[in-house]
Design a protein around this motif. Structure first.
Motif, PDB file in Angstrom:
ATOM      1  N   LEU A   1       0.829  -1.205   0.000  1.00 29.29           N
ATOM      2  CA  LEU A   1       0.000   0.000   0.000  1.00 29.29           C
ATOM      3  C   LEU A   1       0.864   1.255   0.000  1.00 29.29           C
ATOM      4  CD1 LEU A   1      -2.855  -1.061   2.414  1.00 29.29           C
ATOM      5  CD2 LEU A   1      -3.097  -0.496  -0.016  1.00 29.29           C
ATOM      6  N   THR A   2       1.935   1.237   0.768  1.00 26.05           N
ATOM      7  CA  THR A   2       2.853   2.382   0.783  1.00 26.05           C
ATOM      8  C   THR A   2       3.444   2.617  -0.608  1.00 26.05           C
ATOM      9  OG1 THR A   2       3.384   2.061   3.113  1.00 26.05           O
ATOM     10  CG2 THR A   2       4.985   3.292   1.797  1.00 26.05           C
ATOM     11  N   GLU A   3       3.891   1.540  -1.250  1.00 25.08           N
ATOM     12  CA  GLU A   3       4.461   1.652  -2.600  1.00 25.08           C
ATOM     13  C   GLU A   3       3.424   2.169  -3.593  1.00 25.08           C
ATOM     14  OE1 GLU A   3       7.542  -2.080  -1.945  1.00 25.08           O
ATOM     15  OE2 GLU A   3       5.733  -2.371  -3.143  1.00 25.08           O
ATOM     16  N   LEU A   4       2.208   1.649  -3.514  1.00 32.69           N
ATOM     17  CA  LEU A   4       1.159   2.071  -4.443  1.00 32.69           C
ATOM     18  C   LEU A   4       0.707   3.502  -4.166  1.00 32.69           C
ATOM     19  CD1 LEU A   4      -0.838  -1.270  -4.557  1.00 32.69           C
ATOM     20  CD2 LEU A   4       0.418  -0.236  -6.459  1.00 32.69           C
ATOM     21  N   MET A   5       0.747   3.934  -2.909  1.00 33.50           N
ATOM     22  CA  MET A   5       0.416   5.326  -2.607  1.00 33.50           C
ATOM     23  C   MET A   5       1.520   6.261  -3.093  1.00 33.50           C
ATOM     24  SD  MET A   5      -1.699   5.318   0.991  1.00 33.50           S
ATOM     25  CE  MET A   5      -0.472   4.444   1.947  1.00 33.50           C
ATOM     26  N   GLU A   6       2.773   5.863  -2.919  1.00 30.21           N
ATOM     27  CA  GLU A   6       3.880   6.686  -3.412  1.00 30.21           C
ATOM     28  C   GLU A   6       3.834   6.822  -4.931  1.00 30.21           C
ATOM     29  OE1 GLU A   6       7.363   4.794  -1.799  1.00 30.21           O
ATOM     30  OE2 GLU A   6       7.070   5.711   0.176  1.00 30.21           O
ATOM     31  N   ALA A   7       3.333   5.790  -5.608  1.00 33.99           N
ATOM     32  CA  ALA A   7       3.213   5.804  -7.068  1.00 33.99           C
ATOM     33  C   ALA A   7       1.912   6.465  -7.532  1.00 33.99           C
ATOM     34  CB  ALA A   7       3.283   4.379  -7.607  1.00 33.99           C
ATOM     35  N   ARG A   8       1.102   6.933  -6.589  1.00 34.80           N
ATOM     36  CA  ARG A   8      -0.175   7.607  -6.861  1.00 34.80           C
ATOM     37  C   ARG A   8      -1.184   6.703  -7.568  1.00 34.80           C
ATOM     38  NH1 ARG A   8       1.796  13.356  -9.052  1.00 34.80           N
ATOM     39  NH2 ARG A   8       0.211  12.782 -10.552  1.00 34.80           N
ATOM     40  N   ILE A   9      -1.131   5.416  -7.241  1.00 38.47           N
ATOM     41  CA  ILE A   9      -2.098   4.443  -7.752  1.00 38.47           C
ATOM     42  C   ILE A   9      -3.224   4.263  -6.743  1.00 38.47           C
ATOM     43  CG2 ILE A   9      -2.396   2.018  -8.452  1.00 38.47           C
ATOM     44  CD1 ILE A   9      -0.633   3.639 -10.394  1.00 38.47           C
TER      45      ILE A   9
ATOM     46  N   LYS B   1      -4.854   5.762  -2.896  1.00 35.12           N
ATOM     47  CA  LYS B   1      -4.887   6.873  -1.928  1.00 35.12           C
ATOM     48  C   LYS B   1      -5.595   6.394  -0.676  1.00 35.12           C
ATOM     49  CE  LYS B   1      -9.127   8.679  -3.932  1.00 35.12           C
ATOM     50  NZ  LYS B   1      -9.768   9.781  -4.622  1.00 35.12           N
ATOM     51  N   GLN B   2      -5.341   7.080   0.416  1.00 34.06           N
ATOM     52  CA  GLN B   2      -6.041   6.778   1.657  1.00 34.06           C
ATOM     53  C   GLN B   2      -7.080   7.863   1.878  1.00 34.06           C
ATOM     54  OE1 GLN B   2      -3.552   6.157   5.088  1.00 34.06           O
ATOM     55  NE2 GLN B   2      -5.077   4.821   6.013  1.00 34.06           N
ATOM     56  N   GLU B   3      -8.308   7.433   2.050  1.00 37.50           N
ATOM     57  CA  GLU B   3      -9.432   8.335   2.250  1.00 37.50           C
ATOM     58  C   GLU B   3      -9.404   8.901   3.674  1.00 37.50           C
ATOM     59  OE1 GLU B   3     -11.910   8.982  -0.097  1.00 37.50           O
ATOM     60  OE2 GLU B   3     -10.784   7.814  -1.561  1.00 37.50           O
ATOM     61  N   PRO B   4     -10.140   9.968   3.921  1.00 36.57           N
ATOM     62  CA  PRO B   4     -10.192  10.527   5.280  1.00 36.57           C
ATOM     63  C   PRO B   4     -10.668   9.530   6.343  1.00 36.57           C
ATOM     64  CG  PRO B   4     -11.113  12.081   3.706  1.00 36.57           C
ATOM     65  CD  PRO B   4     -10.855  10.804   2.959  1.00 36.57           C
ATOM     66  N   ASP B   5     -11.505   8.572   5.943  1.00 36.46           N
ATOM     67  CA  ASP B   5     -11.979   7.571   6.902  1.00 36.46           C
ATOM     68  C   ASP B   5     -11.005   6.397   7.039  1.00 36.46           C
ATOM     69  OD1 ASP B   5     -12.302   6.208   4.526  1.00 36.46           O
ATOM     70  OD2 ASP B   5     -14.425   5.777   4.821  1.00 36.46           O
ATOM     71  N   ALA B   6      -9.796   6.543   6.478  1.00 33.95           N
ATOM     72  CA  ALA B   6      -8.704   5.569   6.540  1.00 33.95           C
ATOM     73  C   ALA B   6      -8.863   4.411   5.552  1.00 33.95           C
ATOM     74  CB  ALA B   6      -8.476   5.030   7.944  1.00 33.95           C
ATOM     75  N   ALA B   7      -9.942   4.386   4.771  1.00 34.02           N
ATOM     76  CA  ALA B   7     -10.090   3.349   3.749  1.00 34.02           C
ATOM     77  C   ALA B   7      -9.146   3.652   2.587  1.00 34.02           C
ATOM     78  CB  ALA B   7     -11.529   3.295   3.256  1.00 34.02           C
ATOM     79  N   TYR B   8      -8.833   2.621   1.830  1.00 34.61           N
ATOM     80  CA  TYR B   8      -7.954   2.759   0.669  1.00 34.61           C
ATOM     81  C   TYR B   8      -8.793   2.704  -0.595  1.00 34.61           C
ATOM     82  CZ  TYR B   8      -4.268   2.024   4.025  1.00 34.61           C
ATOM     83  OH  TYR B   8      -3.431   2.155   5.104  1.00 34.61           O
ATOM     84  N   ALA B   9      -8.435   3.534  -1.570  1.00 36.15           N
ATOM     85  CA  ALA B   9      -9.179   3.618  -2.823  1.00 36.15           C
ATOM     86  C   ALA B   9      -8.209   3.855  -3.971  1.00 36.15           C
ATOM     87  CB  ALA B   9     -10.199   4.751  -2.760  1.00 36.15           C
ATOM     88  N   LEU B  10      -8.654   3.545  -5.169  1.00 33.86           N
ATOM     89  CA  LEU B  10      -7.833   3.816  -6.350  1.00 33.86           C
ATOM     90  C   LEU B  10      -7.910   5.291  -6.704  1.00 33.86           C
ATOM     91  CD1 LEU B  10      -8.750   0.816  -8.695  1.00 33.86           C
ATOM     92  CD2 LEU B  10      -6.730   1.086  -7.250  1.00 33.86           C
ATOM     93  N   THR B  11      -6.798   5.832  -7.149  1.00 37.16           N
ATOM     94  CA  THR B  11      -6.762   7.178  -7.698  1.00 37.16           C
ATOM     95  C   THR B  11      -7.192   7.083  -9.167  1.00 37.16           C
ATOM     96  OG1 THR B  11      -4.499   6.929  -8.475  1.00 37.16           O
ATOM     97  CG2 THR B  11      -4.794   7.783  -6.219  1.00 37.16           C
ATOM     98  N   ASP B  12      -7.183   8.199  -9.869  1.00 39.41           N
ATOM     99  CA  ASP B  12      -7.468   8.159 -11.312  1.00 39.41           C
ATOM    100  C   ASP B  12      -6.441   7.292 -12.030  1.00 39.41           C
ATOM    101  OD1 ASP B  12      -9.690   9.761 -10.979  1.00 39.41           O
ATOM    102  OD2 ASP B  12      -8.655  11.611 -11.549  1.00 39.41           O
ATOM    103  N   PHE B  13      -5.175   7.388 -11.627  1.00 41.72           N
ATOM    104  CA  PHE B  13      -4.148   6.523 -12.228  1.00 41.72           C
ATOM    105  C   PHE B  13      -4.429   5.055 -11.904  1.00 41.72           C
ATOM    106  CE2 PHE B  13      -1.337  10.382 -11.936  1.00 41.72           C
ATOM    107  CZ  PHE B  13      -1.187  10.551 -13.302  1.00 41.72           C
ATOM    108  N   GLY B  14      -4.895   4.784 -10.703  1.00 41.60           N
ATOM    109  CA  GLY B  14      -5.239   3.431 -10.313  1.00 41.60           C
ATOM    110  C   GLY B  14      -6.400   2.886 -11.121  1.00 41.60           C
ATOM    111  N   GLN B  15      -7.392   3.728 -11.373  1.00 43.08           N
ATOM    112  CA  GLN B  15      -8.516   3.317 -12.225  1.00 43.08           C
ATOM    113  C   GLN B  15      -8.025   3.004 -13.635  1.00 43.08           C
ATOM    114  OE1 GLN B  15     -11.618   2.636 -11.477  1.00 43.08           O
ATOM    115  NE2 GLN B  15     -11.563   3.316  -9.357  1.00 43.08           N
ATOM    116  N   GLY B  16      -7.076   3.802 -14.123  1.00 39.81           N
ATOM    117  CA  GLY B  16      -6.494   3.531 -15.445  1.00 39.81           C
ATOM    118  C   GLY B  16      -5.743   2.206 -15.457  1.00 39.81           C
ATOM    119  N   ALA B  17      -5.044   1.913 -14.368  1.00 39.85           N
ATOM    120  CA  ALA B  17      -4.335   0.627 -14.274  1.00 39.85           C
ATOM    121  C   ALA B  17      -5.330  -0.522 -14.296  1.00 39.85           C
ATOM    122  CB  ALA B  17      -3.493   0.582 -12.998  1.00 39.85           C
TER     123      ALA B  17
END
Length: 102
Positions: free
Chosen positions: A45-53, A55-71
């Motif tokens: 998760l740290t690696e994927l967040m650093e790569a902007r794939i 993101k961590q939401e305000p409620d601490a959940a993890y979600a795909l960024t726009d780049f993640g959706q493209g992946a």
């Protein structure tokens, strides 16, 4: 090639695949990923967040960024091929094909 290095790491693609339906908390994501070890999940998760794939939401959940959706969209053809391949294996398709010279 950086993307291949990132996605070639064990569990990275699985995390993207599991997040494509929406945000998940750490425990839920871990369960979706066959209870992978917490330390590996944190590292990926740290690696994927650093790569902007991811993101961590305000409620601490993890979600795909726009780049993640493209992946994820880029992975869909591979998933379709995988389904075809698995079906061929289940049907007893020969292990090797004879190639025709070009």
């Amino acid at each position: 090639m950086v993307a291949l290095d990132l996605f070639g790491r064990r569990w990275s693609l699985r995390i993207v695949w599991e997040l494509q339906r929406g945000a998940l908390g750490f425990r839920a994501l871990r369960q979706h990923c066959d209870n992978m070890s917490s330390s590996v999940l944190r590292q990926r998760l740290t690696e994927l967040m650093e790569a902007r794939i991811v993101k961590q939401e305000p409620d601490a959940a993890y979600a795909l960024t726009d780049f993640g959706q493209g992946a994820y969209r880029a992975l869909r053809p591979l998933a379709r091929w995988s389904d075809d391949w698995a079906g061929a294996l289940a049907d007893g398709y020969p292990a090797t094909e004879q190639e025709t010279p070009t």
